[in-house]
Design an enzyme around this catalytic site. Structure first.
Site, short mmCIF file in Angstrom:
data_model
loop_
_atom_site.label_atom_id
_atom_site.label_comp_id
_atom_site.label_asym_id
_atom_site.label_seq_id
_atom_site.Cartn_x
_atom_site.Cartn_y
_atom_site.Cartn_z
N HIS A 38 0.83 -1.22 0.00
CA HIS A 38 0.00 0.00 0.00
C HIS A 38 0.87 1.27 0.00
CE1 HIS A 38 -4.11 -1.70 0.52
NE2 HIS A 38 -3.41 -2.74 0.93
N GLY A 127 -7.31 -14.38 -7.91
CA GLY A 127 -7.87 -14.11 -6.59
C GLY A 127 -6.90 -14.33 -5.46
N LEU A 130 -1.64 -12.20 -6.69
CA LEU A 130 -0.39 -12.34 -7.43
C LEU A 130 -0.46 -11.62 -8.78
CD1 LEU A 130 0.46 -16.05 -6.61
CD2 LEU A 130 1.27 -13.97 -5.47
N SER A 131 -1.47 -10.78 -8.92
CA SER A 131 -1.56 -9.83 -10.03
C SER A 131 -1.83 -10.48 -11.38
CB SER A 131 -0.29 -8.99 -10.10
OG SER A 131 -0.59 -7.69 -10.48
N SER A 132 -2.80 -11.37 -11.41
CA SER A 132 -3.21 -11.96 -12.68
C SER A 132 -3.77 -10.90 -13.62
CB SER A 132 -4.24 -13.07 -12.45
OG SER A 132 -5.37 -12.58 -11.76
N SER A 133 -4.44 -9.87 -13.08
CA SER A 133 -5.03 -8.84 -13.94
C SER A 133 -3.96 -7.98 -14.60
CB SER A 133 -6.00 -7.97 -13.14
OG SER A 133 -5.35 -7.33 -12.06
N ASP A 178 2.28 -3.26 -9.90
CA ASP A 178 2.04 -4.56 -10.52
C ASP A 178 2.39 -4.53 -11.99
OD1 ASP A 178 1.03 -5.11 -8.04
OD2 ASP A 178 -1.06 -5.29 -8.67
N TYR A 227 -9.75 -1.37 0.16
CA TYR A 227 -8.63 -0.74 -0.54
C TYR A 227 -8.94 0.73 -0.78
CZ TYR A 227 -5.30 0.14 -4.38
OH TYR A 227 -4.30 0.65 -5.16
#
Length: 388
Positions: A38, A127, A130-133, A178, A227
């Site tokens: 953060h 989910g 680990l920053s799949s997006s 990311d 967040y």
């Protein structure tokens, strides 16, 4: 990069769907953040590394302005749209919006877009934090960066395009960490990123150290709303101090004037201020191969996330304690990601991997009695072309 089963699968899926081989195949990795949580949206410091789990896209140019995207991991679900019409957000499926988002940004930047057929597949756990997006968004941008007219796009450019796509089109107000590590990672290294200046510094992962990731299977259901709340609290604290972001507040300023904040906002600010200092120290510790010092910093980071930023949950705390009980002073462990579930990351001597895994398998159970899923990773290269 040698052919992997994931690359072969994606290439094969393209040939099956479109009846021809792809003209190119690209990849973009997920990431794990070793320390610095953060801090990115507070213009601060982070220390992530790319991991050897990735999104792979096989693609071929079309002779028209149509985008046709196939998700091999979702029973070959297809999204199709024209570059000559406004690109709109879809209610479902969500994966399509990340692809549309990047293409929308590229179109609006006036780049020489053209129609493509694409097949997407990946093995970044979803989910899990680990920053799949970001891996998906950067991979889409990397496809276009191979085409004529896109030569000026640097890895940082691609990262910022992917971030803008998530911020403006998808609606996730993420920072830039990311995307930067996915676009710019270097094999065998973490990357100390200054999220304000976008300067990066390579930090070698010590020889003999393993990166272990433990998926708690605690669903990160609160992460979006919380967040945004944490981000708002940090912005409120920065305004109080009269600075652009909490990056500009140091320990002395916090000590002198922190009492003017309400107790909750003070705790949020204290996490960010102390976390930036820990990231800087962690970069030095890793560069010196000092896993014991890195362990101290990771432990302090977790305590700060638990007590000041309040983004851990009891099962995550338990998982950290189990790993710490084995590693002791020879490595480090902390929650990683946005919080409220997801994953724990550990840096441990390779000879302790088996003992740590055994302890977690014996002791930890998720919300529905699940074992933690354990990944033993290496620091991988950032986005690139893997086949032509």
């Amino acid at each position: 990069m040698s052919e992997s089963p994931l690359i072969e699968h994606t290439r094969s899926a393209f040939s099956d769907k479109f009846g021809t081989a792809p003209a190119l195949v690209v990849q973009a990795p997920g990431r794990v953040n070793l320390i610095g949580e953060h801090t990115d949206y507070n213009d601060g410091l982070v220390l992530p590394c790319a991991i050897d789990y990735r999104t792979v896209i096989a693609a071929r140019e079309r002779d028209d302005r149509v985008m046709r995207i196939v998700a091999a991991d979702y029973a070959n679900a297809t999204d199709e749209f024209s570059l000559d019409a406004p690109i709109e957000r879809r209610d479902d499926p969500m994966w399509a919006n990340y692809v549309r988002a990047v293409i929308d940004v590229l179109v609006k930047r006036g780049l020489p877009m053209r129609g493509l057929d694409m097949v997407i597949s990946g093995d970044v756990p979803q989910g899990a934090g680990l920053s799949s997006s970001a891996s998906l968004s950067v991979a889409v941008c990397r496809v276009f960066a191979t085409l004529p007219g896109f030569e000026s796009l640097s890895p940082i450019d691609m990262a910022l395009i992917a971030q803008q796509a998530e911020n403006d089109f998808v609606g996730t107000k993420c920072g830039n960490m990311d995307q930067i590590i996915s676009a710019s990672g270097v094999e065998g290294h973490a990357l100390l990123i200054d999220c304000r200046s976008l300067e990066t510094q390579l930090v070698p992962i010590p020889s003999g150290a393993a990166i272990m990731i433990f998926h708690s299977h605690v669903e990160r259901g609160l992460v979006d709303s919380e967040y945004n709340t944490r981000r708002r609290q940090c912005e409120e604290a920065a305004r109080h101090f009269g600075v652009k972001a909490l990056r500009d507040v140091d320990a002395a300023m916090l000590e002198a004037r922190g009492g003017e904040l309400d107790p909750l906002t003070l705790r949020r600010a204290r996490h960010v201020v102390t976390e930036n200092a820990r990231v800087e120290a962690a970069g030095q510790a890793l560069a010196a191969g000092d896993l014991a010092r890195m362990g101290e910093l990771m432990e302090a980071s977790h305590v700060s996330m638990r007590d000041d930023f309040e983004i851990t949950v009891p099962l995550i705390d338990q998982l950290v304690d189990i790993v710490k009980g084995v590693v002791k002073q020879s490595g480090g462990v902390r929650m990683t990601g946005g919080g409220f579930g997801g994953c724990v990351v550990a840096l441990v001597p390779e000879e302790q991997v088996a003992d740590v895994s055994a302890a977690v398998e014996q002791t930890y159970r998720g919300p529905e009695g699940q074992l933690a899923t354990i990944y033993v990773c290496r620091a991988a290269a950032g986005a690139g072309v893997v086949a032509a």
